[in-house]
Design an enzyme around this catalytic site. Structure first.
Site: not given
Ligand code: UFG
Length: 316
Positions: A11, A138, A142, A277
């Protein structure tokens, strides 16, 4: 410049690749199509279907002026259930890319970082000096890559810019959001409007926010792409700059759904469900640093505009 765009079939990567080509850059996209789509690679781009870490050494040996590194695993929930895929897919792959850049002498890097590196904020709007305490793998992966980039800039003279995206939305021409597993609010709401999804749950109506639903900072993908072009120009040898990319304005989940109703003319039935969550109540960026140092000013900050562009893409 001759630029390698990793994840350029995804994207954000495809929108940025399109804008780079339009600005006169020579672009090569490398993408393994694990989540991207080959038909999202812009015209005028050489496309290499390959794992980024494996392909980087041979590709970069051709000689590039810079890399824009979008390729990543990016689902928060999936990262909680399968962290290994994230540490390997994000961190190991990025380290291989950084080493290939060092080996080839590639001077510049623009990296797709995320608001998820901050975790639950102590204060909003979030400034770049805020504590980084990611609440999921995640964000942790990063952040680990950001740390690695800082040390490569210090030790090897890399000119690097990390851009920490808040909630990216909207579309540009034929380039837009179409994830096989969709978890983001705006595309999900628009799928209900277009009839490809049956129902919408709004997660939580008891947050400490004006209308009880979470508040997010939505940034149009074209404004985001502009920031990447500016970052390429402002990258400086031996320095790792980090900027938040948001508009500084938050919109609640209720407001997003209501705006989608107005844009689409569809009633979009929604029900409230328990909190998801790990969702912070409010995530809003301070975009002052990007404005001051990159000269970046988002122009499509109106939620109606962002959703209208996303809707046109959904209806294609
Ligand atoms: N939401 C719903 N229903 C849905 C989907 C989402 O109510 O079906 C809500 C979420 O609970 C949240 C808001 O819509 O309150 C926005 O959720 P998204 O999944 O669209 O986006 P996030 O704010 O969770 O994610 C963004 C970025 C991530 C980043 C994260 C940091 O997209 O890449 O912020 O917390 F990791």
């Amino acid at each position: 410049m001759k630029l390698l765009v990793t994840g350029g079939a995804g994207y954000i990567g495809s929108v940025c690749a399109a804008r780079l080509v339009e600005s006169g850059h020579e672009v090569v996209v490398v993408d393994d199509l694990s989540t991207g789509h080959e038909d999202a690679v812009p015209d005028g781009v050489r496309f290499v279907r390959a794992d980024v870490g494996e392909a980087a050494p041979a590709l970069l040996a051709e000689g590039f002026d810079g890399v824009l590194h979008f390729a990543a695993k990016s689902l928060v929930g999936e990262s909680m259930q399968d962290p290994g895929t994230y540490w390997t897919g994000n961190v190991v792959t990025s380290l291989r890319l950084l080493d290939a850049m060092r080996e080839a002498g590639t001077p510049r890097l623009v990296f797709s970082s995320t608001a998820a590196t901050y975790g639950e904020p102590e204060r909003v709007p979030i400034v770049e000096s805020a504590p980084t305490r990611p609440t999921n793998p995640y964000g942790a992966t990063k952040l680990a890559i950001d740390h690695a980039i800082t040390s490569y800039a210090d030790a090897h003279g890399l000119a690097a810019v990390s851009l920490r995206y808040f909630n990216v939305a909207g579309a540009y021409s034929r380039f837009g959001e179409r994830h096989t597993t969709e978890t983001h609010l705006i595309p999900i709401v628009l799928q209900v409007a277009s009839g490809t999804r049956r129902s919408l749950s709004i997660y939580g109506d008891d947050y400490p926010t004006p209308d009880g639903t979470c508040v997010r900072d939505y940034i149009h993908v074209l404004d985001l792409a502009d920031a990447h072009l500016l970052a390429l120009d402002h990258a400086a040898e031996g320095s790792h700059q980090i900027y938040n990319l948001g508009t500084g304005t938050g919109f609640s989940n209720r407001a997003v759904v209501q705006t989608c109703r107005e844009v689409t003319g569809h009633p979009i039935p929604a029900e409230f469900a328990p909190r998801r969550a790990g969702d912070p109540a409010v995530l809003v960026a301070s975009a002052d640093a990007a404005a001051e140092h990159l000269g970046w000013k988002p122009e499509r900050t109106d939620l109606h505009t962002i959703i209208t562009d996303a809707w046109e893409f959904t209806c294609r």
